[in-house]
Design an enzyme around this catalytic site. Structure first.
Site, PDB file in Angstrom:
ATOM      1  N   ASP A   1       0.826  -1.201   0.000  1.00 28.71           N
ATOM      2  CA  ASP A   1       0.000   0.000   0.000  1.00 28.71           C
ATOM      3  C   ASP A   1       0.867   1.260   0.000  1.00 28.71           C
ATOM      4  OD1 ASP A   1      -2.630   1.434   0.589  1.00 28.71           O
ATOM      5  OD2 ASP A   1      -1.439   2.014   2.332  1.00 28.71           O
TER       6      ASP A   1
ATOM      7  N   GLU B   1       0.990   0.083  -4.888  1.00 28.85           N
ATOM      8  CA  GLU B   1       0.265   1.336  -5.081  1.00 28.85           C
ATOM      9  C   GLU B   1       1.311   2.432  -4.973  1.00 28.85           C
ATOM     10  OE1 GLU B   1      -3.335   4.059  -3.222  1.00 28.85           O
ATOM     11  OE2 GLU B   1      -2.158   2.767  -1.896  1.00 28.85           O
TER      12      GLU B   1
END
Length: 609
Positions: free
Chosen positions: A270, A306
């Site tokens: 993330d 990400e």
């Protein structure tokens, strides 16, 4: 087969039945191990101080065994859970539990994973995927996902978070699956059941911050954080300062733990743009190398990122498979809805060009200034990378849940434009990602929810509403006050998928459409992807038409012709090959006449010469 990942910290079951407890607590003078026996009585044992801030103790089987609850007392006062707890059944403030990782007997010895080019990803949140919201309850839905055409499920973070409901990005104990979803063995059973059906399982992990509640590291290991770097969550995790070696090892072991002990097929890291690390190799590079040299040696393991910065360095090294491509989503969303608030403002000038560039070259922003980011240059050239390096989507937890009311795209745009957009997305060579329920146009929203208490709950609720103050629709304080309260249990409950609606005609239509597109992808696109291929090219027609061409790994040329606007466009349209998707049957004849109807798409394959 039995699987366990060895770690230099936490509670480790030794071959003779003893338990070795090890904690890094450089900011305290003494640590006591507190054990709870089966009568509820506590036993306190002093741990031995070692060099460099470590404390250790080995206990006999009659004192501690798998299932025993334990925690640590620091300098005679604060009591904390184990930061490397394998299970924390009483939530993040409660005691940790000793787990025998080898007690689960795996039946998937022959599973070697799947190649990345076959990836069709289904992102899901375990708490809202089923009524029960557990690892075990997800297993009966796996056959449905296989029939849909999914090859990989991606679980939103499961690391222990405060309370009983959370998106997962507020994790505090990164090695403990949250007990609201079930036990560690329940999670292993889900992974094993997926493998039995040919499904990869990816896990979303958060290495850029800890959640705001339940993280006690500041009290006994403040070296975990580096005040020299700041992030939206405060001081950055210390990946490049004094004592950073231990911190780096903590996160590297976490990645290896999920991949080895739970047999996950990959991880989604993330927001790596929020990791601040000036060392080389940085933590992402080192972690990826360790994964490649470890579990990646014996089976196919995939890391995805990400990364809002649109940098390509990680993708060029061969250890990272792909990155979420927000650019493609933002351009396509703007074309479908006309929304221009927030980050969509960056795509208002030429949305069709931004989308076409994504389909041909990867990123839309490859070093251009971003108005949303106050003119800062964003991205790097990406046209040399293969299409597999970019994961495209029309919905994710972010893109739905970060809306004030959590509306899905089918609630925001008419059916025909959305169907055309899906044909563009799902038949492109880049791996597509679906968010749970989108395949049947779920009527349930996916809103932001959490389970904080007291002042923190009030701050989160108010902060959530303040986020939207800059949006025209929410300029009125009364409108902002109507935004759902993240801490209200009803917000969580309304996000649970309603599987009964699959019996309703309008939802059946959507499900069959998704299935048909993914079947076309499996037959016509996926077998041609292995191999070198090359960068694509695109041209624009009028204000809303595009033509994208790519050579695939087998040498065939894939061509997309599409009009993503309400008005027809005209011009000379060059296409060749065999059509395997037409949004309307007579499109080749219309194209030959030099016209693209509104909201249409066609895909052609031209065999290698």
């Amino acid at each position: 087969m039995r699987r366990a990942h060895g770690m230099p910290f936490g509670a480790c079951l030794l071959p003779d039945g003893r338990i070795r407890f090890r904690l890094w607590a450089p900011a305290v003078r003494q640590v006591e191990l507190i054990l709870e026996n089966n009568t509820g009585k506590e036993i306190s044992l002093a741990m031995h101080p070692l060099a460099d801030g470590w404390f250790q103790l080995e206990t006999l089987p009659q004192l501690a065994a798998p299932g025993t609850l334990y925690h640590y007392r620091l300098d005679g006062g604060l009591i904390v859970p184990d930061p490397a707890s394998r299970a924390n059944p009483q939530d993040v403030h409660g005691p940790s539990q000793i787990v025998d990782a080898t007690a689960f007997i795996w039946q998937d010895d022959n599973w070697q994973g799947r190649p990345w080019h076959e990836a069709v990803i289904y992102e899901l949140h375990l708490g809202t995927f089923t009524d029960e919201g557990t690892f075990s309850a997800a297993i009966p839905r796996l056959d449905y996902l296989v029939e849909l055409g999914i090859t990989a499920i991606e679980l939103m973070p499961v690391a222990d978070f405060p309370g009983t409901r959370n998106w997962g990005y507020d994790g505090a104990l990164l090695f403990a699956p949250d007990s609201s979803y079930g036990t560690p063995n329940d999670l292993k059973a889900l992974v094993q059941a997926a493998h039995a059906r040919g499904l990869m399982v990816l896990l979303d992990v958060v290495y850029n911050h800890f959640g705001p509640e339940g993280n006690y590291l500041h009290a006994y290991a403040p070296q975990f954080f580096n005040e020299r770097h700041h992030t939206p969550w405060g001081a950055a995790i210390n990946f490049d300062g004094n004592d950073s070696r231990i911190v780096r090892n903590f996160f590297i072991h976490n990645a290896l733990y999920w991949l080895e002990e739970y047999h996950f097929d990959g991880l989604r890291l993330d927001a790596v743009h929020a990791i601040v690390d000036d060392s080389r190799p940085d933590i992402v590079e080192e972690l990826a190398a360790k994964v490649q040299a470890g579990p990646g040696q014996s089976r196919q393991v995939h890391l995805i990122l990400e990364n809002d910065a649109n940098t390509t360095g990680y993708l060029q090294q061969g250890t990272i498979a792909a990155q979420w491509n927000d650019d493609s989503h933002h351009a396509l969303h703007l074309l479908l809805t006309g929304e221009r608030d927030g980050y969509y403002a960056d795509y208002t000038d030429r949305p069709i060009r931004h989308l076409a560039r994504c389909l041909a070259e990867g990123f839309a922003f490859q070093g251009e200034p971003s108005p949303f980011r106050e003119g800062r240059l964003r991205g790097e050239p990406s046209g040399h990378l293969p299409p597999g390096a970019f994961i495209n989507f029309i919905q994710t937890h972010d893109q739905i849940g970060n809306r004030a009311y959590g509306e899905r795209i089918a609630m925001l745009t008419p059916q025909k434009p959305l169907q055309v957009a899906l044909a563009v997305l799902l038949l492109a060579p880049s791996p597509p990602l679906l968010f749970m329920g989108e395949e049947f146009a779920a009527a349930t929203p996916f809103q932001f929810f959490c389970d904080f208490q007291g002042e923190l709950a009030d701050a989160v609720t108010e902060g959530r509403r303040r986020e939207f103050a800059g949006f025209r629709k929410f300029s009125d304080p009364a409108a902002r006050a109507a935004i759902p309260d993240p801490n209200d249990p009803a917000t969580f409950v309304r996000c649970k998928l309603n599987w009964d609606c699959l019996d309703e005609p309008q939802h059946k239509v959507w499900l069959e459409y998704y299935r048909s597109l993914l079947a076309l992808r499996r037959i016509h696109v996926v077998p041609r992807l292995p191999g070198r291929g090359d960068g694509g090219e695109f041209e624009l027609m009028g204000t809303s038409g595009l033509v994208v061409r790519r050579h695939l790994g087998d040498g065939a040329r894939l061509t997309l012709l599409a009009n993503l606007g309400d008005s027809p466009v005209e011009g000379v349209i060059d296409f060749a090959g065999t059509a395997f998707y037409l949004s309307q049957a007579d499109l080749p004849e219309i194209f030959a006449a030099g016209r693209m109807p509104s909201w249409c798409a066609a895909w052609f394959i031209e065999e290698a010469r």
